[in-house]
Design a protein around this motif. Structure first.
Motif, PDB file in Angstrom:
ATOM      1  N   ALA A   1      15.895 -20.730 -35.558  1.00 43.74           N
ATOM      2  CA  ALA A   1      14.784 -20.100 -34.880  1.00 43.74           C
ATOM      3  C   ALA A   1      13.903 -21.065 -34.072  1.00 43.74           C
ATOM      4  N   THR A   2      13.808 -22.244 -34.513  1.00 44.15           N
ATOM      5  CA  THR A   2      12.821 -23.054 -33.973  1.00 44.15           C
ATOM      6  C   THR A   2      12.920 -23.189 -32.588  1.00 44.15           C
ATOM      7  N   THR A   3      13.928 -23.311 -31.813  1.00 47.61           N
ATOM      8  CA  THR A   3      14.022 -23.421 -30.248  1.00 47.61           C
ATOM      9  C   THR A   3      13.342 -22.280 -29.754  1.00 47.61           C
ATOM     10  N   LYS A   4      13.261 -21.071 -30.124  1.00 50.29           N
ATOM     11  CA  LYS A   4      12.607 -19.728 -29.699  1.00 50.29           C
ATOM     12  C   LYS A   4      11.046 -19.887 -29.921  1.00 50.29           C
ATOM     13  N   ILE A   5      10.854 -20.262 -31.142  1.00 50.62           N
ATOM     14  CA  ILE A   5       9.408 -20.349 -31.491  1.00 50.62           C
ATOM     15  C   ILE A   5       8.775 -21.466 -30.699  1.00 50.62           C
ATOM     16  N   LYS A   6       9.350 -22.645 -30.473  1.00 49.28           N
ATOM     17  CA  LYS A   6       8.680 -23.694 -29.531  1.00 49.28           C
ATOM     18  C   LYS A   6       8.594 -23.197 -28.223  1.00 49.28           C
ATOM     19  N   GLU A   7       9.321 -22.459 -27.665  1.00 47.24           N
ATOM     20  CA  GLU A   7       9.312 -22.066 -26.257  1.00 47.24           C
ATOM     21  C   GLU A   7       8.110 -20.829 -26.162  1.00 47.24           C
ATOM     22  N   LYS A   8       7.979 -20.314 -27.269  1.00 45.96           N
ATOM     23  CA  LYS A   8       6.909 -19.089 -27.270  1.00 45.96           C
ATOM     24  C   LYS A   8       5.448 -19.602 -27.538  1.00 45.96           C
ATOM     25  N   SER A   9       5.455 -20.723 -28.689  1.00 49.98           N
ATOM     26  CA  SER A   9       4.233 -21.178 -29.226  1.00 49.98           C
ATOM     27  C   SER A   9       3.689 -22.004 -28.086  1.00 49.98           C
ATOM     28  N   LYS A  10       4.193 -22.541 -27.019  1.00 49.75           N
ATOM     29  CA  LYS A  10       3.767 -23.598 -26.233  1.00 49.75           C
ATOM     30  C   LYS A  10       3.333 -24.783 -26.589  1.00 49.75           C
TER      31      LYS A  10
ATOM     32  N   ASN B   1       1.460 -24.599 -37.667  1.00 51.36           N
ATOM     33  CA  ASN B   1       0.328 -23.479 -37.520  1.00 51.36           C
ATOM     34  C   ASN B   1       1.048 -22.121 -37.260  1.00 51.36           C
ATOM     35  N   TYR B   2       1.956 -22.222 -36.451  1.00 50.05           N
ATOM     36  CA  TYR B   2       2.652 -21.050 -36.038  1.00 50.05           C
ATOM     37  C   TYR B   2       3.269 -20.071 -37.184  1.00 50.05           C
TER      38      TYR B   2
END
Length: 543
Positions: free
Chosen positions: A338-347, A353-354
């Protein structure tokens, strides 16, 4: 205006800070380091790269002030082994044979057999390292070099330095060694009357008789306490490179974690006792070191020390630790789908923190009093890189119980939370071991380093150990600690204790949540059971 420069060489970067007399950091700079990982458990760096980075960050923090404002310089660094040839130039410590790779990093675990060999001899000197020398220390690494790179390295070597001592040598041209480095990582012996010595019989017994030659020239014969002025201060050649005055006092160095302990231990906060021996400092980075001082020596199996005057003068230091903390959290996050999508989303937002917010939302939806209860069915033993304390077993592995087929961000958030909890149970285990061995009751946890900026991490530490946690208002405790060394060398304060109290500053208190005490007590039982099970499984497979 008086300023002191603190220089911190960590695992991944070099930092410098311009620190005022009141302990406030006026300016800081950072430069990333190169690290080679040529094969599993081998980690190497370059002393030239380290020193060049030191020069860059020092020049950056002083470029906007009159050079006469700089009154002293202090260095700290990881306890890594630097190898130089007879001309005092870099000499390869790598199987790859590249002279650039002349540092064996602290986290390098190549010297397994050598550490086991030394420990099997059960020499009395090991009493001061919890009964076992760690393969992260320098003596096993030196034995590895003699065994595996005899002709290429060992026979060509002119000097072996702990990295903090290499830095003061580069800055001053004076070959001295810090009491901190040698006592904590080289099995150097120090007595309460201040008398110190290499144990000649120990070095002969383990096969390092070469180091005894010429009055221990290769490993140092002039040993001085942290903060003591080194030689005549900053050499003319280095001063010219840095744009500073020659002769600026340079303080005898500390290991990075010990500098963090020094920078934190004088921190004041409401309701917190001032006595140094009632506190334990957590210096959190790639790994975590647990620093506790006492008036009398405490011999705790699996915990390093007691070391006399290694951090605070005239007090005994015990050093626990976890070999992978920040690195473990990063590994758990980075290896999850799930990390790749989170990093794309959280900028630009930090992923921890996310995830903290994801956990809060989950707890709210499930009507839980706090996020802690989300991990009821997920348990982790966190020693993915072996156990430093209190089991002193580098062969231990990580364990996870309670995995499912889920791979979404909520699954990652719970796995991340369980990792943070497991690291906190490790802290509890270390503190319990110290107290059981005779350390006076610990009343407060002090935390600095990268993980201290994570509100979830600090709260979980408080909840698990059921003690208040203090986070210094000046977050750069390690840099402050190294600046204190420079201030002491400059004679600004009469001694380190006065400097600690004058520059330590204030901090914020995080109190434990009483609603979690029973939950964490039960999870801690599971935590301890997991390592029993791991050893049982190993015995079954080895039988």
């Amino acid at each position: 205006m008086d300023y002191f420069i603190g220089v911190d060489v960590g695992t991944g970067s070099v930092r410098a800070a311009l620190v005022a007399k009141n302990g406030k950091v006026a300016k800081a700079a950072v430069e990333n380091l190169k690290t080679w990982n040529p094969q599993p458990d081998f980690y190497e760096q370059s002393s030239d790269d380290v020193w060049n980075c030191c020069k860059k960050v020092i020049k950056e923090v002083v470029k906007d002030i009159p050079i006469n404002y700089v009154k002293g310089i202090g260095f700290d660094a990881t306890c890594s082994l630097v190898v130089l040839n007879k001309d005092m130039k870099p000499l390869s410590a790598s199987l790859e044979g590249t002279s650039e790779q002349n540092i064996i990093l602290w986290m390098d675990h190549r010297a397994v057999k050598e550490a086991n060999f030394i420990n099997d001899l059960k020499h009395p000197v090991l009493r001061f390292v919890g009964g076992k020398v760690s393969l992260e220390m320098e003596i096993p690494k030196l034995l590895w070099l003699k065994t595996h790179l005899r002709q290429e390295c060992w026979d060509q070597a002119g000097a072996f330095f702990d990295l903090p001592d290499f830095l003061t040598w580069k800055a001053t041209g004076c070959d001295t060694r810090s009491l901190c480095s040698l006592v904590c990582k080289w099995n150097y012996e120090i007595q309460p009357d201040g008398a110190g010595q290499w144990n000649r019989e120990y070095l002969l017994k383990i096969g390092l008789e070469d180091l005894v030659e010429d009055n221990f020239k290769k490993i140092g014969s002039i040993v001085i306490p942290p903060g003591t002025p080194v030689g005549n201060g900053l050499s003319a050649a280095v001063a010219k490179e840095l744009g500073l005055n020659a002769g600026i006092p340079v303080g005898t160095s500390l290991i990075d974690a010990h500098a963090g302990g020094l920078g934190m231990i004088g921190c004041r906060a409401d309701g917190i006792l001032e006595e140094f021996h009632s506190k334990i400092g957590l210096i959190c980075g790639t790994s975590t070191c647990h620093m506790a001082v006492s008036k009398d020596p405490v011999f705790c199996p699996g915990v390093w020390g007691p070391y006399y005057s290694a951090m605070v003068p005239n007090m005994w230091l015990n050093e626990g630790g976890q070999s992978a903390t920040g690195k473990l959290i990063d590994f758990v996050i980075d290896s999850h789908p799930a990390t790749t999508k989170i990093k794309e989303k959280s900028k630009e937002r930090h992923i921890q923190n996310y995830l903290n917010d994801v956990l809060k939302d989950m707890a709210k939806r499930q009507n839980l009093p706090c996020v802690a209860f989300l991990t009821k069915e997920l348990h982790i033993w966190p020693d993915f890189h072996g156990n430093r304390s209190p089991l002193a077993d580098p062969s231990l592995k990580g364990m996870i119980s309670g995995l499912t087929l889920s791979n979404d961000e909520e699954n990652l958030a719970i796995l991340y939370l369980a990792t943070v909890q497991a690291l906190s149970y490790g802290t509890k285990y270390i503190i319990e071991s110290l107290v059981k061995s005779g350390h006076s009751a610990i009343k407060t946890i002090l935390i600095c380093g990268g993980l201290s900026k994570n509100s979830l991490f600090t709260q979980v530490q408080a909840d698990v150990v059921n003690l208040p946690v203090v986070c210094p208002d000046e977050p750069e405790s390690v840099l402050l600690g190294s600046a204190i060394l420079g201030a002491c060398a400059a004679g600004t304060f009469p001694d380190i204790r006065t400097a600690i109290s004058s520059m330590g500053g204030t901090g914020k208190v995080i109190k434990p949540d009483s609603a979690t005490i029973d939950f964490h007590a039960r999870k801690y039982k599971v935590f301890l059971k997991m390592v029993e099970d791991q050893r049982l499984y190993r015995n079954i497979m080895d039988s």
